[in-house]
Design an enzyme around this catalytic site. Structure first.
Site, PDB file in Angstrom:
ATOM      1  N   CYS A 193      13.060   2.847   4.756  1.00 39.04           N
ATOM      2  CA  CYS A 193      12.314   2.451   5.959  1.00 39.04           C
ATOM      3  C   CYS A 193      12.246   0.927   6.045  1.00 39.04           C
ATOM      4  O   CYS A 193      11.882   0.257   5.070  1.00 39.04           O
ATOM      5  CB  CYS A 193      10.903   3.039   5.884  1.00 39.04           C
ATOM      6  N   SER A 194      12.591   0.385   7.201  1.00 35.88           N
ATOM      7  CA  SER A 194      12.607  -1.072   7.358  1.00 35.88           C
ATOM      8  C   SER A 194      11.213  -1.686   7.219  1.00 35.88           C
ATOM      9  O   SER A 194      11.080  -2.811   6.730  1.00 35.88           O
ATOM     10  CB  SER A 194      13.231  -1.466   8.695  1.00 35.88           C
ATOM     11  N   SER A 235       0.289   0.114   6.054  1.00 41.78           N
ATOM     12  CA  SER A 235       0.100  -0.364   4.688  1.00 41.78           C
ATOM     13  C   SER A 235      -0.638   0.677   3.846  1.00 41.78           C
ATOM     14  O   SER A 235      -0.266   0.936   2.702  1.00 41.78           O
ATOM     15  CB  SER A 235      -0.668  -1.681   4.693  1.00 41.78           C
ATOM     16  N   GLY A 248      -2.101  -2.285  14.217  1.00 36.22           N
ATOM     17  CA  GLY A 248      -2.937  -3.442  13.921  1.00 36.22           C
ATOM     18  C   GLY A 248      -4.149  -3.125  13.065  1.00 36.22           C
ATOM     19  O   GLY A 248      -4.964  -3.995  12.786  1.00 36.22           O
ATOM     20  N   LEU A 249      -4.268  -1.879  12.612  1.00 35.30           N
ATOM     21  CA  LEU A 249      -5.411  -1.465  11.801  1.00 35.30           C
ATOM     22  C   LEU A 249      -5.054  -1.382  10.314  1.00 35.30           C
ATOM     23  O   LEU A 249      -5.892  -1.028   9.499  1.00 35.30           O
ATOM     24  CB  LEU A 249      -5.926  -0.091  12.262  1.00 35.30           C
ATOM     25  N   THR A 306       8.169   5.180   8.629  1.00 35.60           N
ATOM     26  CA  THR A 306       6.722   5.011   8.749  1.00 35.60           C
ATOM     27  C   THR A 306       6.420   4.902  10.237  1.00 35.60           C
ATOM     28  O   THR A 306       7.088   4.143  10.950  1.00 35.60           O
ATOM     29  CB  THR A 306       6.255   3.734   8.024  1.00 35.60           C
TER      30      THR A 306
END
Length: 108
Positions: A81-82, A60, A55-56, A47
């Site tokens: 992906c971590s 997610s 920060g937006l 990702t």
């Protein structure tokens, strides 16, 4: 008069780019890369959100798009992906139900 959500930001449009195995923002700057395995498993590999857009909540939103797609197509997810395994899933445990279980490997 319409009201916007927190911070007045609209939910970004996430596009499924099947040809390259990505879910991405319309500007293609933020993306989630995956690989389809055995036609039934989505391995989320990476990702990425550029520093100017962090920060937006974009990462997610990308994850939700990928997990929703997996769920609607009866796919299991491997969170390689971590960000997905360490941040997204602990914050969104309801998606754990579609995670790939190790014992399925013997059946594929």
């Amino acid at each position: 008069m319409a009201t916007a959500g927190s911070g007045g930001k609209e939910v970004p449009k996430i596009v499924w780019n099947e040809r390259v195995g990505r879910f991405e923002t319309e500007d293609k700057e933020a993306f989630l890369e995956y690989e389809l395995r055995n036609k039934v498993i989505m391995d989320i590999l990476h990702t990425y959100v550029p520093p100017s857009k962090r920060g937006l909540g974009l990462a997610s939103h990308l994850c939700v798009a990928a997990f929703s797609h997996a769920q609607s197509h009866s796919l299991h997810v491997i969170p390689s992906c971590s960000y997905v395994s360490d941040t997204f899933l602990p914050r969104n445990p309801s998606w754990n139900s579609i995670l790939h279980k190790e014992d399925l490997k013997s059946h594929i």
